[in-house]
Enzyme design. Structure first.
Site, PDB file in Angstrom:
ATOM      1  N   TYR A 173       0.841  -1.195   0.000  1.00 47.51           N
ATOM      2  CA  TYR A 173       0.000   0.000   0.000  1.00 47.51           C
ATOM      3  C   TYR A 173       0.881   1.252   0.000  1.00 47.51           C
ATOM      4  CZ  TYR A 173      -3.337   3.405   1.894  1.00 47.51           C
ATOM      5  OH  TYR A 173      -4.126   4.506   2.096  1.00 47.51           O
TER       6      TYR A 173
ATOM      7  N   LYS B 168       1.132   4.490  -2.597  1.00 52.97           N
ATOM      8  CA  LYS B 168       0.795   5.841  -2.130  1.00 52.97           C
ATOM      9  C   LYS B 168       1.976   6.803  -2.297  1.00 52.97           C
ATOM     10  CE  LYS B 168      -3.420   5.442  -1.273  1.00 52.97           C
ATOM     11  NZ  LYS B 168      -4.391   6.301  -1.968  1.00 52.97           N
TER      12      LYS B 168
ATOM     13  N   THR C 114      -3.548  10.063   9.550  1.00 54.57           N
ATOM     14  CA  THR C 114      -3.175   9.000  10.456  1.00 54.57           C
ATOM     15  C   THR C 114      -4.287   7.936  10.451  1.00 54.57           C
ATOM     16  OG1 THR C 114      -2.396   8.636  12.693  1.00 54.57           O
ATOM     17  CG2 THR C 114      -4.282  10.096  12.467  1.00 54.57           C
TER      18      THR C 114
END
Ligand code: GDP
Length: 311
Positions: free
Chosen positions: A122, A126, A150
């Site tokens: 992931y 990103k 967060t």
């Protein structure tokens, strides 16, 4: 979860909202995305769509986490450039930062060390999306920015125990144990990792603030600047649920990164502050889950653990 919170928040603004529903546009298919954007011609884009999941899901489906997120980001960011979107906000997560980044994590820790292995797939996708926004800013002058929230929680989260993050998992486990007078609730890992949690409505508010006031390269962290241990979190959710049995830690499950606290200096310099305390947000999310669960139970006899799952 983030998409629906953004819709709730943007309904308070003088804007025309356009949403790309999963059933209408598959963001992994470039042609579908180009057709959608060239037709809708949005002035601003919040890129909140992603394949997301907790520690187990990330580790179990590395191909899907990397491939889907690379394609979603590439297709949406390129279509925004091609069709003259004035501003785009790309969402990631603080798990893009190295496993042993300084705490609290400043934005310049990006790419300064190895990633946490359980969510590297992931994270790599990103990081590529952040760099694509920066590259398009440099090469084409696009006003594309990136925000790294967060750990988020709130209504419409994924409550499925195999793929969820820790808060929805513990809400579902404690609610079930309370309802069935269970004697123990299993919490993964040692209970010592520290995490920072932000209610998704606070996140949506911060995203609107960034869309209005921020224009630069690199990610901006979104968080509260405070963290708790997983043990404290479990005890708090147990208290909210009214469960009185034992909490048992299972160290055979992964702890993940030891601590993840964001440095929120860049965001607070814009004047933004969170408005929902952890206790208040958890109580509200627990009540939402119980309501949805109850509604689902009245309609059809489903597993309560899966009842809130519509993220
Ligand atoms: P992370 O922040 O990427 O590590 O993702 P998670 O929210 O899935 O996990 C955060 C921490 O909570 C990790 O240390 C997990 O081991 C711990 N944890 C404890 N119980 C659970 C649970 O039932 N589900 C999940 N997903 N994590 C749990």
């Amino acid at each position: 979860m983030v998409g629906s919170a953004l819709v709730r928040r943007l309904e308070r603004e003088d804007v025309t909202l356009i949403t790309a529903d999963r059933d209408d546009v598959d963001l992994r298919r470039q042609q579908q995305v180009e057709d959608f954007v060239s037709d809708a011609r949005p002035q601003a884009v919040f890129l909140a769509a992603a394949r997301v999941g907790g520690i187990l899901a990330n580790d179990s489906f590395p191909g899907a986490f990397l491939y889907d997120n690379l394609l979603i980001a590439s297709n949406v960011i390129e279509a925004a450039r091609r069709y003259g979107v004035e501003k785009l906000l790309n969402l990631g997560s603080t798990c893009v930062y190295p496993k042993f980044a300084p705490q609290p994590i400043p934005e310049n820790a990006l790419l300064s060390g190895p990633l946490e292995p359980t969510n590297q797939w992931y994270a790599v996708a990103k990081i590529a999306a952040i760099k694509l926004c920066d590259a398009f800013r440099r090469q084409y002058g696009c006003d594309f920015i990136s925000a790294m929230p967060t750990n988020l929680y709130g209504p419409h989260d994924n409550f499925d125990l195999d793929s969820s993050h820790v808060i929805p998992a513990l809400i579902a486990k404690f609610a079930q144990a309370k309802a069935e007078h269970g004697k123990e609730v299993i919490v993964w890992g040692t209970g010592t990792p520290r995490r920072e949690f932000l209610h998704v409505d606070d996140c949506a508010d911060a995203l609107v603030c960034l869309m209005r006031r921020f224009s630069d390269e690199g990610p901006v962290n979104i968080g509260t600047g405070t963290d708790v241990t997983i043990r404290d979190l479990a005890e708090l959710i147990a208290q909210i649920s009214g469960y009185r049995g034992n909490i048992v830690f299972d160290p055979s499950r992964p702890d993940g990164t030891p601590r993840k606290l964001s440095d929120v200096g860049r965001l607070t310099a814009l004047g933004w502050r969170p408005g929902i305390s952890l206790r208040e947000g958890l109580a509200q999310t627990y009540a939402w889950f119980e309501r949805e669960c109850h509604r689902a139970r009245v309609k059809t006899p489903v597993d309560p653990v899966h009842a809130g799952r519509n993220a």
